[in-house]
Motif scaffolding. Sequence first.
Motif, PDB file in Angstrom:
ATOM      1  N   ASP A   1      29.676  55.110 -34.849  1.00  0.00           N
ATOM      2  CA  ASP A   1      30.205  55.517 -36.144  1.00  0.00           C
ATOM      3  C   ASP A   1      29.132  56.079 -37.072  1.00  0.00           C
TER       4      ASP A   1
ATOM      5  N   GLU B   1      26.965  58.731 -38.792  1.00  0.00           N
ATOM      6  CA  GLU B   1      27.137  60.161 -39.029  1.00  0.00           C
ATOM      7  C   GLU B   1      25.924  60.931 -38.515  1.00  0.00           C
ATOM      8  N   LYS B   2      26.174  62.052 -37.888  1.00  0.00           N
ATOM      9  CA  LYS B   2      25.112  62.929 -37.410  1.00  0.00           C
ATOM     10  C   LYS B   2      25.062  64.163 -38.298  1.00  0.00           C
TER      11      LYS B   2
ATOM     12  N   ALA C   1      22.378  58.283 -42.045  1.00  0.00           N
ATOM     13  CA  ALA C   1      22.834  59.305 -41.103  1.00  0.00           C
ATOM     14  C   ALA C   1      21.752  59.610 -40.076  1.00  0.00           C
TER      15      ALA C   1
ATOM     16  N   SER D   1      22.108  57.616 -47.298  1.00  0.00           N
ATOM     17  CA  SER D   1      22.903  57.185 -46.150  1.00  0.00           C
ATOM     18  C   SER D   1      22.020  57.077 -44.910  1.00  0.00           C
TER      19      SER D   1
END
Length: 500
Positions: free
Chosen positions: A35, A37-38, A274, A272
């Motif tokens: 889950d 984020e990329k 990410a 974040s």
Amino acid sequence: MCKTVIGKKSRVLAVIFAIILLTVGPGHGIAAPADVEKVSLTRGAAIEMALRKNIDLKVETLGSSMAGTDVARSRSIYDPIFSVSAGGGVSAVTGEPFFLTRSSTSSIGLTQNLSTGGSIGVSTQAGFTTANAGSTGPSTTDWQSSAGLTLTQPILKNAGRKTTELSITLASNTLRDSHERLRFIVTDTALAVITSYNHLYALRETLESRRAALNSAQAFLNELNKKTGPLQRMDIANAEFSTAQRRKDLVDAERNVRDQEAGLRYLIGMESKAQLIPVDPPSRNEPQETEEQAVKAALAFRTDLKQLRLALTTSELQEQVARHQTLPELTLTGSGGISGTGPNLDNSFRQLGNHPAHFWSAGMQFSVPLGNTAAKNDFRKSKIRTRQVQTQIEALAWKIQNEVEADMRALISARLQLQMTDRSREFAELRLDEYRKNNRLGTATVQDVINAENDQTTARNAQMDATEAFSNAVAKLWRDTGVLLERLDVPVAITQPAGP
């Protein structure tokens, strides 16, 4: 005996391999959560995010804003001064006859400082005086009104625009210095983002090469497991050892990537967690500057050198003012105006407009401290400070020249390393292909293929490291010559806020 040792070695390697599988799982390393984020990130976007969100840069920007408020504050010496005053009193003299005097005055004025060091003021005054001669004597009241102009002007000490506006000039130079410092921090931030971005790209390439090497070793092991015989058992042991080692290398590569992502996220102000995917490889663009041009550009554009030159300008101004302050103090004063009198306030103002009386005065004041020790030593100190800054500029210019020349030498070395690693990777790939062909023909061992794969992985990673080093060397050269932001097409517009 040989078979027994090989068998024990095979069992030990199998145990190690099983432990690693239990630790990291059957995948290819420490996989990121599904889950997460990329984010595909270009180098330009990373630099832009850093300039907008980097917390250290925000701190420096606030410092520059404070310097701007100091400039506005220093200009307050030219703010007019409005004044209102009022007063009154009673004076009594005992005896025969008994005298009693009452008086009251009020005034309104406006004073303005001049750039010459003097000041000019306008004022109007009104008041009355009441005199009584005894308890039964007559009482008289006289009202007097006036309007006048006052001027003071120093002739020697404290005279002149440079002295008057010294605080304004110093505040303006401090603001320019803060702008240069901000540009220096922006440049360093951009360089840090470039090097961090390039390193993350290189680490991800290393990760991919480690993953490919592990896949190759695993496929090789699966192929060998289908065969039997004493030679195959030795080959299986070598393949298992190689697989275990490459899995460990993959785990280390995964950790390095995660650590580098955290560092880059801090630089660009991304809160974040990410997963960052850099899409731009380290640049291979060659700088166009010769060594002579690079040194010339550095002496013209380096922000730290500009800051010292600003400091020299400030010191020279302070030296001039300090020399001027050793002079005696000679001040000219003058005032003049009109006045009117009457039995009441209205009559006194009416006479002020119709038939006023005139008054004027002029004077001069001269003073000098005997010895004038304080002013003379302040002047000597300012001369020493000016010479100190001049020496610092000479030393920094020499240091900058050495830095640029060292950058050029590092760039030449990085270019040669890049060329050699390019060829080494080509040879390593050709060598690996030949060993694989020979292994299928039975003329090369499994260990030969494993060694060739390791050499190919090493050559690939060395090429990536050399590319990163070359790109960083170019960026550092541009940073040290003061043109990095221009080469990256990153405009830095410094504006002053309208308010706090």
